[in-house]
Design a protein around this motif. Structure first.
Motif, mmCIF file in Angstrom:
data_model
loop_
_atom_site.group_PDB
_atom_site.id
_atom_site.type_symbol
_atom_site.label_atom_id
_atom_site.label_comp_id
_atom_site.label_asym_id
_atom_site.label_seq_id
_atom_site.Cartn_x
_atom_site.Cartn_y
_atom_site.Cartn_z
ATOM 1 N N ILE A 1 9.770 6.689 2.502
ATOM 2 C CA ILE A 1 8.541 6.320 3.209
ATOM 3 C C ILE A 1 8.510 6.984 4.589
ATOM 4 C CG2 ILE A 1 7.188 4.411 4.177
ATOM 5 C CD1 ILE A 1 7.181 4.455 1.095
ATOM 6 N N GLY A 2 9.654 6.976 5.276
ATOM 7 C CA GLY A 2 9.726 7.572 6.610
ATOM 8 C C GLY A 2 9.430 9.062 6.607
ATOM 9 N N LYS A 3 10.057 9.773 5.686
ATOM 10 C CA LYS A 3 9.954 11.239 5.654
ATOM 11 C C LYS A 3 8.629 11.722 5.059
ATOM 12 C CE LYS A 3 12.297 15.281 3.618
ATOM 13 N NZ LYS A 3 13.425 15.703 2.751
ATOM 14 N N HIS A 4 8.240 11.133 3.931
ATOM 15 C CA HIS A 4 7.108 11.670 3.173
ATOM 16 C C HIS A 4 5.769 11.042 3.530
ATOM 17 C CE1 HIS A 4 9.878 13.962 0.680
ATOM 18 N NE2 HIS A 4 10.611 12.868 0.566
ATOM 19 N N ILE B 1 11.254 4.203 -7.017
ATOM 20 C CA ILE B 1 11.106 5.301 -6.038
ATOM 21 C C ILE B 1 12.485 5.875 -5.709
ATOM 22 C CG2 ILE B 1 10.513 5.813 -3.617
ATOM 23 C CD1 ILE B 1 8.165 3.748 -4.003
ATOM 24 N N GLU B 2 13.471 4.995 -5.529
ATOM 25 C CA GLU B 2 14.829 5.455 -5.227
ATOM 26 C C GLU B 2 15.448 6.192 -6.410
ATOM 27 O OE1 GLU B 2 16.132 2.394 -1.699
ATOM 28 O OE2 GLU B 2 17.403 2.528 -3.474
ATOM 29 N N GLN C 1 0.833 -1.204 0.000
ATOM 30 C CA GLN C 1 0.000 0.000 0.000
ATOM 31 C C GLN C 1 0.869 1.256 0.000
ATOM 32 O OE1 GLN C 1 -2.608 -0.143 3.414
ATOM 33 N NE2 GLN C 1 -3.441 -2.157 2.879
ATOM 34 N N PHE C 2 1.899 1.241 0.825
ATOM 35 C CA PHE C 2 2.779 2.398 0.980
ATOM 36 C C PHE C 2 3.625 2.609 -0.277
ATOM 37 C CE2 PHE C 2 1.636 0.863 5.133
ATOM 38 C CZ PHE C 2 1.336 2.020 5.828
ATOM 39 N N THR C 3 4.080 1.508 -0.860
ATOM 40 C CA THR C 3 4.864 1.588 -2.088
ATOM 41 C C THR C 3 4.020 2.173 -3.217
ATOM 42 O OG1 THR C 3 6.190 -0.307 -1.388
ATOM 43 C CG2 THR C 3 6.209 0.223 -3.742
ATOM 44 N N ALA C 4 2.785 1.698 -3.342
ATOM 45 C CA ALA C 4 1.890 2.193 -4.397
ATOM 46 C C ALA C 4 1.592 3.677 -4.216
ATOM 47 C CB ALA C 4 0.596 1.385 -4.408
ATOM 48 N N VAL C 5 1.304 4.083 -2.990
ATOM 49 C CA VAL C 5 0.985 5.489 -2.728
ATOM 50 C C VAL C 5 2.217 6.368 -2.975
ATOM 51 C CG1 VAL C 5 0.387 7.156 -0.904
ATOM 52 C CG2 VAL C 5 -0.971 5.079 -1.217
ATOM 53 N N ALA C 6 3.402 5.882 -2.629
ATOM 54 C CA ALA C 6 4.629 6.641 -2.898
ATOM 55 C C ALA C 6 4.810 6.882 -4.397
ATOM 56 C CB ALA C 6 5.836 5.903 -2.328
#
Length: 363
Positions: free
Chosen positions: A196-199, A184-185, A85-90
């Motif tokens: 993920i941590g920051k945003h 993402i990277e 979920q987090f990867t997709a939203v990022a």
């Protein structure tokens, strides 16, 4: 006499909600205890939320068998594939910023990727790329405990024969989400963990959530277990750089509720990008399948739901969201012998019958 009348009126308005709450709690307890009934073994934490607020949350079983510590509702669990979920939203956040498009071919970012001109980011998000799932490769054991960079992980599976042409089938695929983490990277210039941590975590206030580690001291960590014929044993150790962006995040039920609320309030994505995450898509032949970007798009008794579970050594997880009633149900288990998938779905159906039509003001 006036006092008695006021008390009577208050009783009329308040008592149905108290009774309803008690009945819901009793019914949910009964459902959970059918499966999570070993007080001296690992267990699970469950939450039901309505209109963004918890109406039920309880812990069952032990967080640590060696120390005998009981699970608490704020224990930190490995999420497994709920990480997706987090990867997709990022990815959608980066699209919103104009840094990529879900229609982009993979070759735009990884020029030497086999068939990369025909595989799009959309294919990766929807598990329709046809790329070999690295979790099904026999050689996975060779790298399971090695420290892998995202590029090393991609190189591990990229030359494997494909299972089908892009867009031809839906077939759940962890490799696609490892590739998304790598993108993402490449696009953001930040490590996936940091992005993920920051945003996301920092912006949403998910203070108990993190990228998984077996070495870091993580306050409130629930330890993971397997069940053998001889009894419970500690989970198999893997290096979290292997599941990476397909399954390496940790969280609590409270933080996951913050996540759901943030999505509802468009805190991270605008309405157009949010719609992309929760839409159903079609295969090349026009057949619709029930997966968006990072969520299964399903229903309970014909009421639409957004769902996803996770499984990683020692842990199983499941969450169901019912957007029409703003009901969120999540179950996190610290033994992969005890899946919360069915019970979480059953609780969601129960919550729907109890809470359907109950307005926000009642909380």
């Amino acid at each position: 006499m006036k006092k008695i009348l006021v008390l009577f009126i208050l009783w009329i308005f308040i008592s149905p909600n108290i009774i309803q709450g008690q009945n819901l709690e009793t019914a949910v307890d009964e459902l959970i205890l059918k499966s999570f009934n070993d007080e001296n073994g690992p267990g699970g934490v469950f939450m039901v939320a309505h209109h963004g607020l918890p109406v039920y949350q309880k812990a069952f079983g032990k967080a640590n068998l060696e120390l005998g510590d009981k699970l608490a509702v704020d224990n930190v669990f490995q999420l497994g594939s709920m990480t997706k979920q987090f990867t997709a939203v990022a990815i959608l956040m980066l699209e919103q910023q104009g840094k990529l498009s879900v229609g982009d071919p993979l070759s735009k970012y990884i020029p030497d990727y086999p068939n990369g001109s025909k595989i799009t980011i959309h294919h990766l998000l929807t598990h329709t790329s046809g790329i070999k799932d690295f979790t099904k490769m026999k050689s996975l054991g060779d790298i399971a405990q090695k420290e892998m960079t995202p590029k090393m992980m991609v190189n591990f599976f990229k030359d494997e024969p494909v299972d089908f042409a892009p867009g031809e089938k839906f077939d759940y695929n962890n490799s696609g989400y490892v590739l998304l983490g790598y993108l993402i990277e490449l696009v953001s210039g930040e490590k996936y963990e940091d992005y993920i941590g920051k945003h996301i975590f920092d912006k949403v206030g998910m203070t108990r959530s993190c990228y998984a580690s077996d070495r870091k001291v993580i306050k409130g960590r629930a330890y993971g277990y397997h069940k053998k014929e001889s009894g419970y044993v500690n989970k198999t150790v893997i290096n979290f750089s292997v599941p990476f962006s397909s399954g390496s995040l940790m969280s609590t039920v409270s933080d996951m509720l913050k996540w759901q609320n943030a999505l509802n309030k468009n805190l991270l994505l605008d309405s157009a990008e949010t719609k992309k995450a929760f839409s159903r898509y079609k295969l090349n032949n026009g057949e619709e399948f029930s997966y968006g970007y990072g969520w299964h798009i399903r229903d309970i008794n014909k009421v639409p739901t957004r769902e996803h579970g996770g499984s990683i050594f020692g842990f199983k997880t499941m969450a169901v969201y019912i957007p029409g009633e703003d009901i969120y149900v999540i179950g996190l288990s610290n033994c992969d012998c005890n899946s919360p998938t069915k019970v979480t779905g059953d609780i969601a159906a129960l919550a729907l019958s109890f809470l359907s039509g109950v307005k926000k003001d009642n909380h």
